[in-house]
Write a protein that holds these residues in place. Structure first.
Motif, PDB file in Angstrom:
ATOM      1  N   GLY A 175       0.750  -1.314  -0.034  1.00 60.33           N
ATOM      2  CA  GLY A 175      -0.246  -0.096  -0.096  1.00 60.33           C
ATOM      3  C   GLY A 175       0.768   1.341  -0.261  1.00 60.33           C
ATOM      4  N   ARG A 176       2.134   1.127  -0.346  1.00 57.85           N
ATOM      5  CA  ARG A 176       2.988   2.496  -0.275  1.00 57.85           C
ATOM      6  C   ARG A 176       4.083   2.440  -1.319  1.00 57.85           C
ATOM      7  NH1 ARG A 176       2.679   4.073   5.401  1.00 57.85           N
ATOM      8  NH2 ARG A 176       4.365   5.577   5.105  1.00 57.85           N
ATOM      9  N   LEU A 177       4.247   3.637  -1.921  1.00 53.20           N
ATOM     10  CA  LEU A 177       5.214   3.759  -3.195  1.00 53.20           C
ATOM     11  C   LEU A 177       6.386   3.910  -2.499  1.00 53.20           C
ATOM     12  CD1 LEU A 177       3.348   6.167  -5.646  1.00 53.20           C
ATOM     13  CD2 LEU A 177       4.192   3.689  -5.889  1.00 53.20           C
ATOM     14  N   HIS A 178       7.591   3.214  -2.853  1.00 50.80           N
ATOM     15  CA  HIS A 178       8.828   3.286  -2.694  1.00 50.80           C
ATOM     16  C   HIS A 178       9.614   3.808  -3.852  1.00 50.80           C
ATOM     17  CE1 HIS A 178       8.449   1.654   1.230  1.00 50.80           C
ATOM     18  NE2 HIS A 178       7.603   0.862   0.980  1.00 50.80           N
ATOM     19  N   ALA A 179      10.330   4.852  -4.059  1.00 56.56           N
ATOM     20  CA  ALA A 179      11.452   5.064  -4.837  1.00 56.56           C
ATOM     21  C   ALA A 179      12.918   4.778  -4.615  1.00 56.56           C
ATOM     22  CB  ALA A 179      11.359   6.622  -5.022  1.00 56.56           C
ATOM     23  N   LEU A 180      13.664   4.316  -5.653  1.00 62.83           N
ATOM     24  CA  LEU A 180      15.053   3.784  -5.291  1.00 62.83           C
ATOM     25  C   LEU A 180      15.496   4.968  -6.370  1.00 62.83           C
ATOM     26  CD1 LEU A 180      17.512   2.473  -4.441  1.00 62.83           C
ATOM     27  CD2 LEU A 180      16.888   0.566  -6.054  1.00 62.83           C
ATOM     28  N   VAL A 181      16.564   5.672  -5.970  1.00 65.58           N
ATOM     29  CA  VAL A 181      17.370   6.589  -6.418  1.00 65.58           C
ATOM     30  C   VAL A 181      18.767   6.294  -6.437  1.00 65.58           C
ATOM     31  CG1 VAL A 181      17.697   9.170  -6.987  1.00 65.58           C
ATOM     32  CG2 VAL A 181      15.586   8.391  -6.215  1.00 65.58           C
ATOM     33  N   VAL A 182      19.578   6.509  -7.382  1.00 70.59           N
ATOM     34  CA  VAL A 182      20.853   5.966  -7.458  1.00 70.59           C
ATOM     35  C   VAL A 182      21.533   7.459  -7.837  1.00 70.59           C
ATOM     36  CG1 VAL A 182      22.789   4.822  -8.162  1.00 70.59           C
ATOM     37  CG2 VAL A 182      20.844   3.624  -8.026  1.00 70.59           C
ATOM     38  N   SER A 183      22.564   8.173  -7.145  1.00 69.74           N
ATOM     39  CA  SER A 183      23.118   9.369  -7.632  1.00 69.74           C
ATOM     40  C   SER A 183      24.471   9.219  -7.009  1.00 69.74           C
ATOM     41  CB  SER A 183      22.196  10.510  -6.959  1.00 69.74           C
ATOM     42  OG  SER A 183      23.098  11.706  -7.063  1.00 69.74           O
ATOM     43  N   GLY A 184      25.328   9.406  -7.959  1.00 70.69           N
ATOM     44  CA  GLY A 184      26.829   9.389  -7.442  1.00 70.69           C
ATOM     45  C   GLY A 184      27.413   8.272  -6.819  1.00 70.69           C
ATOM     46  N   GLY A 185      26.673   7.066  -7.184  1.00 73.97           N
ATOM     47  CA  GLY A 185      27.162   5.876  -6.709  1.00 73.97           C
ATOM     48  C   GLY A 185      26.473   5.205  -5.665  1.00 73.97           C
ATOM     49  N   ARG A 186      25.702   6.411  -4.847  1.00 77.66           N
ATOM     50  CA  ARG A 186      24.862   5.843  -3.860  1.00 77.66           C
ATOM     51  C   ARG A 186      23.320   5.622  -4.094  1.00 77.66           C
ATOM     52  NH1 ARG A 186      23.956   9.563   1.560  1.00 77.66           N
ATOM     53  NH2 ARG A 186      23.504   8.093   3.184  1.00 77.66           N
ATOM     54  N   ALA A 187      23.038   4.554  -3.612  1.00 75.51           N
ATOM     55  CA  ALA A 187      21.239   4.228  -3.653  1.00 75.51           C
ATOM     56  C   ALA A 187      20.499   4.320  -2.432  1.00 75.51           C
ATOM     57  CB  ALA A 187      21.360   2.813  -4.121  1.00 75.51           C
ATOM     58  N   LEU A 188      19.496   5.061  -2.592  1.00 73.46           N
ATOM     59  CA  LEU A 188      18.655   5.434  -1.405  1.00 73.46           C
ATOM     60  C   LEU A 188      17.321   5.046  -1.748  1.00 73.46           C
ATOM     61  CD1 LEU A 188      20.028   8.904  -0.406  1.00 73.46           C
ATOM     62  CD2 LEU A 188      20.652   6.886   0.790  1.00 73.46           C
ATOM     63  N   VAL A 189      16.650   4.558  -0.926  1.00 77.14           N
ATOM     64  CA  VAL A 189      15.048   4.042  -0.987  1.00 77.14           C
ATOM     65  C   VAL A 189      14.164   5.103  -0.114  1.00 77.14           C
ATOM     66  CG1 VAL A 189      13.327   2.353  -0.503  1.00 77.14           C
ATOM     67  CG2 VAL A 189      15.616   1.625  -1.084  1.00 77.14           C
ATOM     68  N   HIS A 190      13.428   5.692  -1.149  1.00 78.71           N
ATOM     69  CA  HIS A 190      12.589   6.760  -0.298  1.00 78.71           C
ATOM     70  C   HIS A 190      10.998   6.298  -0.159  1.00 78.71           C
ATOM     71  CE1 HIS A 190      15.523  10.041  -0.993  1.00 78.71           C
ATOM     72  NE2 HIS A 190      15.788   9.303  -2.018  1.00 78.71           N
ATOM     73  N   ASP A 191      10.479   6.532   0.910  1.00 76.47           N
ATOM     74  CA  ASP A 191       8.805   6.004   1.116  1.00 76.47           C
ATOM     75  C   ASP A 191       8.287   7.579   0.691  1.00 76.47           C
ATOM     76  OD1 ASP A 191       6.518   5.809   1.912  1.00 76.47           O
ATOM     77  OD2 ASP A 191       7.044   4.733   3.741  1.00 76.47           O
ATOM     78  N   PRO A 199      15.714   8.614   3.914  1.00 78.94           N
ATOM     79  CA  PRO A 199      15.627   7.470   3.060  1.00 78.94           C
ATOM     80  C   PRO A 199      16.707   6.314   3.558  1.00 78.94           C
ATOM     81  CG  PRO A 199      17.046   9.069   2.070  1.00 78.94           C
ATOM     82  CD  PRO A 199      16.430   9.923   3.405  1.00 78.94           C
ATOM     83  N   ALA A 200      16.584   5.246   3.245  1.00 77.68           N
ATOM     84  CA  ALA A 200      17.232   3.824   3.681  1.00 77.68           C
ATOM     85  C   ALA A 200      18.208   3.735   2.624  1.00 77.68           C
ATOM     86  CB  ALA A 200      16.179   2.775   3.885  1.00 77.68           C
ATOM     87  N   PRO A 201      19.605   3.821   3.075  1.00 79.39           N
ATOM     88  CA  PRO A 201      20.485   3.472   1.957  1.00 79.39           C
ATOM     89  C   PRO A 201      20.817   1.814   1.757  1.00 79.39           C
ATOM     90  CG  PRO A 201      21.513   3.665   4.033  1.00 79.39           C
ATOM     91  CD  PRO A 201      19.985   3.958   4.454  1.00 79.39           C
ATOM     92  N   ILE A 202      21.131   1.510   0.432  1.00 78.46           N
ATOM     93  CA  ILE A 202      21.437   0.348   0.074  1.00 78.46           C
ATOM     94  C   ILE A 202      23.072   0.186  -0.057  1.00 78.46           C
ATOM     95  CG2 ILE A 202      21.322  -1.402  -2.017  1.00 78.46           C
ATOM     96  CD1 ILE A 202      18.550  -0.317  -2.368  1.00 78.46           C
ATOM     97  N   GLU A 203      23.593  -0.842   0.527  1.00 77.04           N
ATOM     98  CA  GLU A 203      25.036  -1.012   0.694  1.00 77.04           C
ATOM     99  C   GLU A 203      25.658  -1.054  -0.680  1.00 77.04           C
ATOM    100  OE1 GLU A 203      28.258  -3.889   2.711  1.00 77.04           O
ATOM    101  OE2 GLU A 203      26.198  -4.348   2.793  1.00 77.04           O
ATOM    102  N   GLY A 204      26.881  -0.632  -0.937  1.00 76.83           N
ATOM    103  CA  GLY A 204      27.592  -0.380  -2.127  1.00 76.83           C
ATOM    104  C   GLY A 204      27.620   0.728  -3.002  1.00 76.83           C
ATOM    105  N   ARG A 205      28.569   0.887  -3.709  1.00 73.81           N
ATOM    106  CA  ARG A 205      28.779   2.009  -4.689  1.00 73.81           C
ATOM    107  C   ARG A 205      28.228   1.512  -6.145  1.00 73.81           C
ATOM    108  NH1 ARG A 205      30.574   6.762  -5.252  1.00 73.81           N
ATOM    109  NH2 ARG A 205      31.726   7.477  -7.208  1.00 73.81           N
ATOM    110  N   LEU A 206      26.965   1.991  -6.346  1.00 69.84           N
ATOM    111  CA  LEU A 206      26.055   1.331  -7.457  1.00 69.84           C
ATOM    112  C   LEU A 206      25.922   2.407  -8.490  1.00 69.84           C
ATOM    113  CD1 LEU A 206      23.211  -0.358  -5.451  1.00 69.84           C
ATOM    114  CD2 LEU A 206      25.237  -1.292  -6.266  1.00 69.84           C
ATOM    115  N   ARG A 207      26.083   1.965  -9.856  1.00 65.20           N
ATOM    116  CA  ARG A 207      25.725   2.782 -11.059  1.00 65.20           C
ATOM    117  C   ARG A 207      24.104   2.491 -11.290  1.00 65.20           C
ATOM    118  NH1 ARG A 207      28.706   0.965 -16.255  1.00 65.20           N
ATOM    119  NH2 ARG A 207      30.338   1.678 -15.000  1.00 65.20           N
ATOM    120  N   THR A 208      23.378   1.217 -11.165  1.00 69.66           N
ATOM    121  CA  THR A 208      21.996   1.301 -11.424  1.00 69.66           C
ATOM    122  C   THR A 208      21.571   0.354 -10.437  1.00 69.66           C
ATOM    123  OG1 THR A 208      22.254  -0.930 -12.756  1.00 69.66           O
ATOM    124  CG2 THR A 208      22.173   1.301 -13.804  1.00 69.66           C
TER     125      THR A 208
END
Length: 284
Positions: A175-191, A199-208
């Protein structure tokens, strides 16, 4: 340390499970080399369908969008009924293409400017939602469905980013929308229902990165193009990846990756990565 730049929007492919077939086929879209995109589907049924064996992949069908597609995503929506929605990046703009059983893929208009591939289009709360990206901001677009398949997008909000955005994803969970944004190698999940929350971070330096599962988990590519979030990745760097939780075989994580022109598919825990097709070239 990787020498691969993290600021260039990478190539993107799209994978989803549809309602077609008795068990729900997998639908795959991938940019062609020159223009448009290629569509393939995996037969989810236990019997042959359309000349495709059970769990086998079809040949590619090319859709000519009139220009170079840099990335494309796909989603099943409950409207139409049961149309497929493709969102793609072409010439700096996010655009929509809709698959109809009677017409195939038809253009659905421009969503807005974007510096990376838009998210898949998500049905949530009786409306359709999609994310695009600017230099340092992600834009949330919303459309009412009373006139579907004709849509008019309005801006429903934004997410600030620390730098150029290379990847966005959007899912509806519990019932909630979650957005995952990758910027500068950092991935954050936004409610998106709680924009004031950190936002909740995802471990690692990511491109996508793409969100899968509940609780939220991610599959993506790191700065060197190596697959992360999958237990037995293929060797060597990849150009693009997408993944979806499917209902096939009691529940599986389906992963498709692009390496050069070759498409690879794995059903995690059941089969390793194997070739299923190639990128298209429409030619003159």
């Amino acid at each position: 340390m990787s020498s691969t730049p993290l600021t260039a929007p990478p190539l993107a492919i799209g994978l989803a499970q549809s309602v077609y077939g008795e068990r729900g086929n997998l639908e795959l879209v991938v940019p062609n080399r020159d223009r448009g995109f290629r569509v393939l589907w995996c037969n989810g049924d236990d019997a042959e369908s359309g000349g495709v064996p059970p769990r086998g992949w079809s040949a590619g069908l090319d859709v000519d969008t009139g220009g170079l597609v840099q990335g494309v995503r796909i989603a099943q929506v409950p409207h139409g009924p049961s149309f497929l929605e493709a969102s793609l990046l072409q010439e700096g703009r996010a655009a929509r293409w809709t698959w109809r059983p009677d017409l195939g893929f038809v253009p659905g208009g421009v969503i807005g400017p974007s510096t990376c591939t838009p998210s898949a289009i998500v049905a949530h709360d009786g409306r359709l939602h999609v994310l695009t990206a600017g230099d340092t901001e992600v834009v949330h677009h919303v459309a009412r469905i009373e006139s579907f398949p004709d849509l008019s997008w309005v801006i429903g909000g934004g997410i600030a980013a620390a730098g150029p955005v290379t990847s966005v994803d959007l899912v509806s969970r519990l019932g909630r929308l979650h957005a995952l944004v990758v910027s500068g190698g950092r991935a954050l999940v936004h409610d998106l229902a709680a924009p004031e929350a950190a936002p909740a971070p995802i471990e690692g330096r990511l491109r996508t990165a793409m969100l899968t599962g509940s609780p939220l988990a991610a599959v993506g590519l790191d700065a060197d193009g190596m697959l992360v979030g999958v237990g037995s990745p293929p060797t060597g760097p990849l150009d693009a990846v997408d993944a979806v939780l499917s209902s096939l075989d009691g529940g599986t994580l389906e992963v498709v990756a692009l390496r050069g022109d070759e498409l690879l598919h794995a059903r995690t825990g059941r089969s390793g990565f194997a070739p299923i097709g190639r990128r298209g070239v429409l030619g003159a």
